[in-house]
Design a protein around this motif. Sequence first.
Motif, mmCIF file in Angstrom:
data_model
loop_
_atom_site.group_PDB
_atom_site.id
_atom_site.type_symbol
_atom_site.label_atom_id
_atom_site.label_comp_id
_atom_site.label_asym_id
_atom_site.label_seq_id
_atom_site.Cartn_x
_atom_site.Cartn_y
_atom_site.Cartn_z
ATOM 1 N N GLN A 112 -9.053 27.679 -20.711
ATOM 2 C CA GLN A 112 -7.704 27.168 -20.936
ATOM 3 C C GLN A 112 -7.140 27.638 -22.275
ATOM 4 O OE1 GLN A 112 -5.883 25.816 -18.775
ATOM 5 N NE2 GLN A 112 -7.362 25.269 -17.193
ATOM 6 N N VAL A 116 -3.660 29.613 -22.721
ATOM 7 C CA VAL A 116 -2.591 29.259 -23.662
ATOM 8 C C VAL A 116 -2.229 30.459 -24.526
ATOM 9 C CG1 VAL A 116 -2.040 27.847 -25.684
ATOM 10 C CG2 VAL A 116 -3.122 26.798 -23.696
ATOM 11 N N ARG A 119 -0.019 32.863 -22.895
ATOM 12 C CA ARG A 119 1.299 32.339 -22.534
ATOM 13 C C ARG A 119 2.107 31.886 -23.740
ATOM 14 N NH1 ARG A 119 -0.600 28.274 -17.816
ATOM 15 N NH2 ARG A 119 1.626 27.833 -17.654
ATOM 16 N N ILE A 123 5.645 29.924 -23.404
ATOM 17 C CA ILE A 123 5.797 28.569 -23.942
ATOM 18 C C ILE A 123 6.930 28.527 -24.961
ATOM 19 C CG2 ILE A 123 4.662 26.764 -25.299
ATOM 20 C CD1 ILE A 123 1.996 27.776 -24.071
ATOM 21 N N PHE A 140 0.539 21.801 -17.907
ATOM 22 C CA PHE A 140 -0.868 22.172 -18.073
ATOM 23 C C PHE A 140 -1.794 21.164 -17.391
ATOM 24 C CE2 PHE A 140 0.676 25.065 -21.306
ATOM 25 C CZ PHE A 140 -0.230 26.108 -21.240
ATOM 26 N N PRO A 206 -6.357 22.209 -25.293
ATOM 27 C CA PRO A 206 -5.443 23.358 -25.179
ATOM 28 C C PRO A 206 -4.021 22.949 -24.804
ATOM 29 C CG PRO A 206 -7.520 23.830 -24.090
ATOM 30 C CD PRO A 206 -7.545 22.381 -24.440
ATOM 31 N N ALA A 207 -3.882 21.934 -23.943
ATOM 32 C CA ALA A 207 -2.548 21.496 -23.532
ATOM 33 C C ALA A 207 -1.791 20.867 -24.694
ATOM 34 C CB ALA A 207 -2.660 20.501 -22.377
ATOM 35 N N ALA A 210 -0.648 23.621 -26.968
ATOM 36 C CA ALA A 210 0.516 24.322 -26.430
ATOM 37 C C ALA A 210 1.783 23.481 -26.567
ATOM 38 C CB ALA A 210 0.276 24.670 -24.961
#
Length: 223
Positions: A112, A116, A119, A123, A140, A206-207, A210
């Motif tokens: 993950q 991230v 992306r 994002i 996410f 990770p979410a 982000a």
Amino acid sequence: MDRPKGRIDRLITLSFAKSLQISFQSLRVRFFRSMITVSSLVLAVSFLAFVLVNLDVASGLLAHGGSDAAAALSAAGYDVDMEGGGVSMAAKERWIVFLSLLVCTVGIVNAQLMSVTERFSEIGVMKCLGALDSMILRLFLLEAAMQGLAGSLAGALLGSLFSLLAGAVRFGLVAWTDVSWLGVLGSVGLSTLAGCLLSLLGVLYPALMAAHMEPIKAIRAEH
């Protein structure tokens, strides 16, 4: 009411169905990356389901076979409690299950984090267009939930099937007739739930990273 000068509204909201659609599309675009997470979940959850269903088979044999079954189970490496009438996994198996789930979680976090990183620009653009932190986080988490459900369910079914086949090979078809199928179903459900929770736990850091990225920094990070 007139909007004050200099104020920029950042109120882009998405319905749950639209968020689900975007998350599914993202998984399709990054199919091979998603398969890393799904594969690790399948392996970890299948082993967990294998062990749990093994215990269900052993408990059924002990309940119907008495002392003879207890002797056979002890010889096969199970921890048999004759007084309580229960069967538990050996300490070695518990450690193996724990380590497999831990390795799975680390693998999910790593996959993950790479997702991230790939992306950053996407994002950043979404946040520049007004996407709230909660929306990025939701996308996410939905991706992780879909990966977790697919990998966990497949792993639980495979692990249960192999466990039942192994029980039939070791103890004969009596392993199927004596087993509590309700208990097997519960083990499948527990394994699936554990895999889904691992997937969500692995994507949480990770979410959050982000979701709290500065838009300009995110866009510049890839250039």
